[in-house]
Design a protein around this motif. Structure first.
Motif, PDB file in Angstrom:
ATOM      1  N   ARG A  15      51.111  46.996  67.624  1.00 35.63           N
ATOM      2  CA  ARG A  15      51.004  47.770  66.406  1.00 35.63           C
ATOM      3  C   ARG A  15      51.146  46.848  65.217  1.00 35.63           C
ATOM      4  O   ARG A  15      51.941  45.922  65.232  1.00 35.63           O
ATOM      5  N   TYR A  16      50.381  47.060  64.170  1.00 32.03           N
ATOM      6  CA  TYR A  16      50.488  46.203  63.008  1.00 32.03           C
ATOM      7  C   TYR A  16      50.148  46.996  61.757  1.00 32.03           C
ATOM      8  O   TYR A  16      49.565  48.068  61.823  1.00 32.03           O
ATOM      9  N   TRP A  17      50.542  46.421  60.628  1.00 30.05           N
ATOM     10  CA  TRP A  17      50.212  46.997  59.339  1.00 30.05           C
ATOM     11  C   TRP A  17      49.107  46.159  58.732  1.00 30.05           C
ATOM     12  O   TRP A  17      49.071  44.944  58.884  1.00 30.05           O
ATOM     13  N   LEU A  18      48.229  46.781  58.032  1.00 29.72           N
ATOM     14  CA  LEU A  18      47.152  46.094  57.360  1.00 29.72           C
ATOM     15  C   LEU A  18      47.344  46.274  55.862  1.00 29.72           C
ATOM     16  O   LEU A  18      47.374  47.394  55.361  1.00 29.72           O
ATOM     17  N   LYS A  19      47.534  45.149  55.155  1.00 28.60           N
ATOM     18  CA  LYS A  19      47.702  45.195  53.713  1.00 28.60           C
ATOM     19  C   LYS A  19      46.338  44.985  53.069  1.00 28.60           C
ATOM     20  O   LYS A  19      45.638  44.037  53.402  1.00 28.60           O
ATOM     21  N   THR A  20      45.973  45.862  52.179  1.00 28.73           N
ATOM     22  CA  THR A  20      44.692  45.722  51.497  1.00 28.73           C
ATOM     23  C   THR A  20      44.925  45.627  49.992  1.00 28.73           C
ATOM     24  O   THR A  20      45.893  46.171  49.468  1.00 28.73           O
ATOM     25  N   LYS A  21      44.036  44.919  49.335  1.00 28.21           N
ATOM     26  CA  LYS A  21      44.055  44.843  47.886  1.00 28.21           C
ATOM     27  C   LYS A  21      42.704  45.331  47.395  1.00 28.21           C
ATOM     28  O   LYS A  21      41.683  45.048  48.000  1.00 28.21           O
ATOM     29  N   ILE A  22      42.727  46.041  46.313  1.00 25.76           N
ATOM     30  CA  ILE A  22      41.503  46.549  45.725  1.00 25.76           C
ATOM     31  C   ILE A  22      41.171  45.696  44.508  1.00 25.76           C
ATOM     32  O   ILE A  22      41.975  45.578  43.586  1.00 25.76           O
ATOM     33  N   TYR A  23      40.018  45.059  44.536  1.00 26.82           N
ATOM     34  CA  TYR A  23      39.568  44.234  43.426  1.00 26.82           C
ATOM     35  C   TYR A  23      38.490  44.971  42.666  1.00 26.82           C
ATOM     36  O   TYR A  23      37.617  45.587  43.262  1.00 26.82           O
ATOM     37  N   THR A  24      38.586  44.905  41.344  1.00 27.75           N
ATOM     38  CA  THR A  24      37.572  45.534  40.505  1.00 27.75           C
ATOM     39  C   THR A  24      37.091  44.530  39.467  1.00 27.75           C
ATOM     40  O   THR A  24      37.841  43.651  39.042  1.00 27.75           O
ATOM     41  N   ALA A  25      35.860  44.676  39.073  1.00 31.39           N
ATOM     42  CA  ALA A  25      35.327  43.844  38.001  1.00 31.39           C
ATOM     43  C   ALA A  25      35.748  44.463  36.681  1.00 31.39           C
ATOM     44  O   ALA A  25      35.693  45.685  36.509  1.00 31.39           O
ATOM     45  N   SER A  26      36.213  43.638  35.778  1.00 27.72           N
ATOM     46  CA  SER A  26      36.576  44.124  34.454  1.00 27.72           C
ATOM     47  C   SER A  26      36.341  43.023  33.434  1.00 27.72           C
ATOM     48  O   SER A  26      36.182  41.858  33.789  1.00 27.72           O
ATOM     49  N   ASP A  27      36.297  43.405  32.177  1.00 22.50           N
ATOM     50  CA  ASP A  27      36.115  42.439  31.101  1.00 22.50           C
ATOM     51  C   ASP A  27      37.465  42.085  30.503  1.00 22.50           C
ATOM     52  O   ASP A  27      38.376  42.917  30.432  1.00 22.50           O
ATOM     53  N   ALA A  28      37.593  40.844  30.082  1.00 22.46           N
ATOM     54  CA  ALA A  28      38.800  40.354  29.418  1.00 22.46           C
ATOM     55  C   ALA A  28      38.351  39.349  28.365  1.00 22.46           C
ATOM     56  O   ALA A  28      37.168  39.033  28.244  1.00 22.46           O
ATOM     57  N   VAL A  29      39.315  38.841  27.619  1.00 23.16           N
ATOM     58  CA  VAL A  29      39.045  37.880  26.565  1.00 23.16           C
ATOM     59  C   VAL A  29      39.600  36.523  26.981  1.00 23.16           C
ATOM     60  O   VAL A  29      40.783  36.414  27.295  1.00 23.16           O
ATOM     61  N   ALA A  30      38.750  35.511  27.002  1.00 28.30           N
ATOM     62  CA  ALA A  30      39.242  34.147  27.203  1.00 28.30           C
ATOM     63  C   ALA A  30      39.690  33.656  25.833  1.00 28.30           C
ATOM     64  O   ALA A  30      38.877  33.502  24.918  1.00 28.30           O
ATOM     65  N   GLY A  31      40.990  33.443  25.683  1.00 26.74           N
ATOM     66  CA  GLY A  31      41.547  33.013  24.400  1.00 26.74           C
ATOM     67  C   GLY A  31      42.014  31.575  24.419  1.00 26.74           C
ATOM     68  O   GLY A  31      42.318  31.003  23.380  1.00 26.74           O
ATOM     69  N   ALA A  32      42.090  31.001  25.621  1.00 22.11           N
ATOM     70  CA  ALA A  32      42.509  29.607  25.771  1.00 22.11           C
ATOM     71  C   ALA A  32      42.078  29.150  27.153  1.00 22.11           C
ATOM     72  O   ALA A  32      41.709  29.957  28.009  1.00 22.11           O
ATOM     73  N   VAL A  33      42.128  27.841  27.353  1.00 19.46           N
ATOM     74  CA  VAL A  33      41.859  27.270  28.664  1.00 19.46           C
ATOM     75  C   VAL A  33      42.966  26.283  28.989  1.00 19.46           C
ATOM     76  O   VAL A  33      43.670  25.797  28.103  1.00 19.46           O
ATOM     77  N   ILE A  34      43.102  26.015  30.256  1.00 16.91           N
ATOM     78  CA  ILE A  34      43.967  24.939  30.709  1.00 16.91           C
ATOM     79  C   ILE A  34      43.012  23.815  31.083  1.00 16.91           C
ATOM     80  O   ILE A  34      42.123  23.999  31.920  1.00 16.91           O
ATOM     81  N   GLY A  35      43.165  22.686  30.417  1.00 16.01           N
ATOM     82  CA  GLY A  35      42.224  21.589  30.552  1.00 16.01           C
ATOM     83  C   GLY A  35      41.352  21.521  29.311  1.00 16.01           C
ATOM     84  O   GLY A  35      41.517  22.298  28.370  1.00 16.01           O
ATOM     85  N   PRO A  36      40.386  20.626  29.305  1.00 16.71           N
ATOM     86  CA  PRO A  36      39.509  20.505  28.131  1.00 16.71           C
ATOM     87  C   PRO A  36      38.463  21.621  28.078  1.00 16.71           C
ATOM     88  O   PRO A  36      38.091  22.190  29.106  1.00 16.71           O
ATOM     89  N   ARG A  37      37.994  21.929  26.873  1.00 14.45           N
ATOM     90  CA  ARG A  37      36.955  22.957  26.715  1.00 14.45           C
ATOM     91  C   ARG A  37      35.674  22.569  27.447  1.00 14.45           C
ATOM     92  O   ARG A  37      34.957  23.430  27.937  1.00 14.45           O
TER      93      ARG A  37
END
Length: 147
Positions: A15-37
């Motif tokens: 017997r086992y449990w199955l963990k699931t994650k639900i991924y959705t596409a959404s919009d966000a704002v890139a306001g900074a980066v890590i590393g050079p532009r």
């Protein structure tokens, strides 16, 4: 406990449990980066709150070379003031951050991006790293609001 509660059932081999994650596409704002532009390693994401202030909502996982190449032409130095500092603590990205050293941000003029994110959130923040899908230069970033 009594009844049909899972807590009172004995463990059965196989017997086992199955963990699931639900991924959705959404919009966000890139306001900074890590590393050079010109070759960002990660995008730092935000959403505008009800007062019009850009709030940090999370960051992407490491960008593949093709992803960095796709977003780099849209990453420009901020033209005015920017609401975020250039150096932040790792806790800026969530209470479970494992890093201890300050994180240097390369601030950018806000640009809309599409991401794939786990549906789990803490307030406006993505609870886990998100995956960058594509830039959205056709979308006004100031229209991307939390909640």
């Amino acid at each position: 406990m009594t009844g049909n509660s899972k807590a009172d059932q004995p463990y059965r081999i196989g017997r086992y449990w199955l963990k699931t994650k639900i991924y959705t596409a959404s919009d966000a704002v890139a306001g900074a980066v890590i590393g050079p532009r010109s070759r960002p390693r990660q995008l730092v994401l935000g959403l505008y709150d009800s007062t019009g202030r850009l709030r940090v909502a999370g960051r992407t996982g490491p960008l593949a070379s093709a992803q960095a190449t796709a977003i780099a032409p849209f990453l420009h130095a901020p033209t005015g003031g920017h609401p975020w500092p250039e150096e932040v603590t790792p806790r800026w990205f969530g209470q479970f951050a494992r890093d201890t050293e300050p994180v240097h941000l390369t601030l950018v003029e806000p640009v809309a991006v599409e991401v794939s994110a786990d549906a789990a959130r803490t307030g406006i923040a993505f609870r886990h790293l998100v995956r960058f899908i594509r830039p959205r230069p056709d979308t006004d970033p100031t229209g991307l609001r939390a909640g």
